[in-house]
Scaffold this motif. Structure first.
Motif, PDB file in Angstrom:
ATOM      1  N   VAL A 162     -11.569 -13.079  -8.675  1.00 25.37           N
ATOM      2  CA  VAL A 162     -12.414 -12.061  -8.041  1.00 25.37           C
ATOM      3  C   VAL A 162     -12.235 -12.078  -6.529  1.00 25.37           C
ATOM      4  O   VAL A 162     -12.210 -11.022  -5.878  1.00 25.37           O
ATOM      5  N   LEU A 163     -12.077 -13.270  -5.929  1.00 27.52           N
ATOM      6  CA  LEU A 163     -11.859 -13.347  -4.493  1.00 27.52           C
ATOM      7  C   LEU A 163     -10.557 -12.643  -4.103  1.00 27.52           C
ATOM      8  O   LEU A 163     -10.529 -11.861  -3.139  1.00 27.52           O
ATOM      9  N   ALA A 164      -9.482 -12.904  -4.853  1.00 29.08           N
ATOM     10  CA  ALA A 164      -8.212 -12.228  -4.577  1.00 29.08           C
ATOM     11  C   ALA A 164      -8.342 -10.720  -4.769  1.00 29.08           C
ATOM     12  O   ALA A 164      -7.791  -9.927  -3.990  1.00 29.08           O
ATOM     13  N   LEU A 165      -9.079 -10.309  -5.790  1.00 28.63           N
ATOM     14  CA  LEU A 165      -9.309  -8.896  -6.037  1.00 28.63           C
ATOM     15  C   LEU A 165     -10.067  -8.258  -4.881  1.00 28.63           C
ATOM     16  O   LEU A 165      -9.717  -7.161  -4.412  1.00 28.63           O
ATOM     17  N   GLN A 166     -11.125  -8.909  -4.399  1.00 25.85           N
ATOM     18  CA  GLN A 166     -11.916  -8.348  -3.309  1.00 25.85           C
ATOM     19  C   GLN A 166     -11.086  -8.198  -2.040  1.00 25.85           C
ATOM     20  O   GLN A 166     -11.209  -7.194  -1.327  1.00 25.85           O
ATOM     21  N   GLN A 167     -10.236  -9.173  -1.755  1.00 28.68           N
ATOM     22  CA  GLN A 167      -9.369  -9.064  -0.588  1.00 28.68           C
ATOM     23  C   GLN A 167      -8.403  -7.893  -0.731  1.00 28.68           C
ATOM     24  O   GLN A 167      -8.168  -7.144   0.226  1.00 28.68           O
ATOM     25  N   ALA A 168      -7.860  -7.719  -1.928  1.00 32.18           N
ATOM     26  CA  ALA A 168      -6.949  -6.604  -2.166  1.00 32.18           C
ATOM     27  C   ALA A 168      -7.666  -5.271  -2.010  1.00 32.18           C
ATOM     28  O   ALA A 168      -7.130  -4.324  -1.420  1.00 32.18           O
ATOM     29  N   VAL A 169      -8.877  -5.182  -2.532  1.00 35.53           N
ATOM     30  CA  VAL A 169      -9.635  -3.938  -2.439  1.00 35.53           C
ATOM     31  C   VAL A 169      -9.970  -3.611  -0.982  1.00 35.53           C
ATOM     32  O   VAL A 169      -9.899  -2.445  -0.556  1.00 35.53           O
ATOM     33  N   MET A 170     -10.324  -4.624  -0.194  1.00 36.96           N
ATOM     34  CA  MET A 170     -10.601  -4.387   1.226  1.00 36.96           C
ATOM     35  C   MET A 170      -9.375  -3.833   1.940  1.00 36.96           C
ATOM     36  O   MET A 170      -9.470  -2.913   2.764  1.00 36.96           O
ATOM     37  N   LEU A 171      -8.199  -4.373   1.606  1.00 40.84           N
ATOM     38  CA  LEU A 171      -6.974  -3.876   2.223  1.00 40.84           C
ATOM     39  C   LEU A 171      -6.637  -2.467   1.745  1.00 40.84           C
ATOM     40  O   LEU A 171      -6.204  -1.619   2.535  1.00 40.84           O
ATOM     41  N   LEU A 172      -6.816  -2.205   0.460  1.00 42.52           N
ATOM     42  CA  LEU A 172      -6.592  -0.849  -0.048  1.00 42.52           C
ATOM     43  C   LEU A 172      -7.480   0.157   0.674  1.00 42.52           C
ATOM     44  O   LEU A 172      -7.043   1.257   1.052  1.00 42.52           O
ATOM     45  N   HIS A 173      -8.739  -0.220   0.874  1.00 45.99           N
ATOM     46  CA  HIS A 173      -9.673   0.662   1.579  1.00 45.99           C
ATOM     47  C   HIS A 173      -9.253   0.850   3.031  1.00 45.99           C
ATOM     48  O   HIS A 173      -9.247   1.975   3.556  1.00 45.99           O
ATOM     49  N   VAL A 196     -19.867 -13.947 -11.702  1.00 40.36           N
ATOM     50  CA  VAL A 196     -19.058 -13.478 -10.586  1.00 40.36           C
ATOM     51  C   VAL A 196     -18.284 -12.216 -10.953  1.00 40.36           C
ATOM     52  O   VAL A 196     -18.102 -11.320 -10.120  1.00 40.36           O
ATOM     53  N   ALA A 197     -17.832 -12.124 -12.208  1.00 37.96           N
ATOM     54  CA  ALA A 197     -17.118 -10.934 -12.654  1.00 37.96           C
ATOM     55  C   ALA A 197     -18.074  -9.748 -12.811  1.00 37.96           C
ATOM     56  O   ALA A 197     -17.722  -8.607 -12.482  1.00 37.96           O
ATOM     57  N   ARG A 198     -19.277 -10.007 -13.297  1.00 37.44           N
ATOM     58  CA  ARG A 198     -20.256  -8.919 -13.427  1.00 37.44           C
ATOM     59  C   ARG A 198     -20.638  -8.377 -12.057  1.00 37.44           C
ATOM     60  O   ARG A 198     -20.780  -7.157 -11.872  1.00 37.44           O
ATOM     61  N   ALA A 199     -20.795  -9.264 -11.086  1.00 34.39           N
ATOM     62  CA  ALA A 199     -21.137  -8.820  -9.733  1.00 34.39           C
ATOM     63  C   ALA A 199     -19.996  -7.989  -9.137  1.00 34.39           C
ATOM     64  O   ALA A 199     -20.230  -6.956  -8.489  1.00 34.39           O
ATOM     65  N   ALA A 200     -18.753  -8.443  -9.365  1.00 42.72           N
ATOM     66  CA  ALA A 200     -17.604  -7.691  -8.865  1.00 42.72           C
ATOM     67  C   ALA A 200     -17.520  -6.319  -9.519  1.00 42.72           C
ATOM     68  O   ALA A 200     -17.234  -5.313  -8.856  1.00 42.72           O
TER      69      ALA A 200
END
Length: 276
Positions: A162-173, A196-200
């Motif tokens: 989820v941490l790697a996903l959030q970083q990727a999403v921030m960069l995509l945005h 953590v997955a439900r929150a993401a």
């Protein structure tokens, strides 16, 4: 696409192709180098020449492109795979980097739907392009800008994933890439996804087109997708159906229903023999 390896990206590509085959003539392009890819094992002896049979410096006919593809049979139909299926000891095959080259290959082969199993870590790709001095566009952007492209972003349903996903999403945005038509797959949770997955998923559901949970499947973990037919649990198959519905809905919302005809790459000019 994925931010890191081990994100179930190839499994997601396989399941997506299984379901897309119901509605479209589908191909999977394996963009990973042979010894880092599961696709040669999944296609077994049916690689049919594969990518090595398609030299980049020779005009290719549709029949030749189709003959190079392996055929995967699914409960709902069949679809094609283009991968490097040679022996492990063969010389590494140089694969084209531009997304447009793969799009042209799919168009020349006459497929209606292309599932690209990309191999680049998207967060690194986006950051490297931003910091480069030459102003070149990122590979991720090139894929997202192909006609009717729906990015599918894969991550493990763990704290690290989820941490790697959030970083990727921030960069995509930050790069202005199309989160609104991106489908996120959170893979590997058994039963109810962890907190953590439900929150993401809650956070991403407002920023992306859809979030799909892919449950842990012990048979896939143990055997991969080599079996014929693959031993896929009912809940895994249902998640795959949810995924293809989300992808098609995203495409229709972004580009229209029915989808317009996709642009066709320009053909090579006819070669004229010199006068004698």
């Amino acid at each position: 696409m994925a931010a890191v390896g081990g994100s179930a990206r190839s499994t997601v590509a396989h399941l997506l192709a299984d379901e897309l085959a119901v509605v479209a003539d589908t191909v999977v392009f394996d963009l990973a180098h042979r010894l880092a890819s599961p696709w040669p094992a999944w296609t077994g002896a049916a690689h049919a020449g594969g990518l090595a049979a398609l030299p980049h410096d020779t005009p290719l006919s549709r029949a030749r492109i189709r003959a190079a593809a392996a055929v995967r049979r699914a409960p709902q139909g069949e679809w094609d795979v283009l991968t490097d299926g040679r022996e492990w000891s063969a010389t590494p095959l140089p694969l084209p980097t531009p997304a447009a080259a793969w799009y042209q290959l799919a168009a020349a082969g006459g497929w209606q739907a292309l599932v690209a199993d990309t191999a680049h870590p998207i967060a690194h790709d986006l950051l490297a392009a931003r910091c480069a001095d030459d102003g070149a566009s990122s590979l991720t952007r090139a894929w997202c800008e192909l006609p009717f492209a729906v990015p599918v972003l894969c991550a493990q349903a763990t704290a690290d994933g989820v941490l790697a996903l959030q970083q990727a999403v921030m960069l995509l945005h930050a790069e202005g890439l199309p989160l609104q038509r991106t489908v996120v797959v959170l893979a590997g949770s058994d039963g109810r996804p962890p907190a953590v997955a439900r929150a993401a998923a809650t956070m991403l559901s407002a920023r992306t087109s859809a979030v799909v949970h892919l449950p842990h499947d012990a048979d896939l973990r143990a055997q991969g997708l080599q079996a014929e037919p693959a031993r896929i649990r009912t809940r895994t198959r249902q998640a795959a159906r949810d995924l293809v519905i989300a992808v098609l809905y995203s495409a229709y919302q972004a580009f229209g229903d029915p989808l317009p005809d996709a642009p066709q790459p320009a053909p090579l000019p006819t070669a004229h023999a010199p006068a004698v």
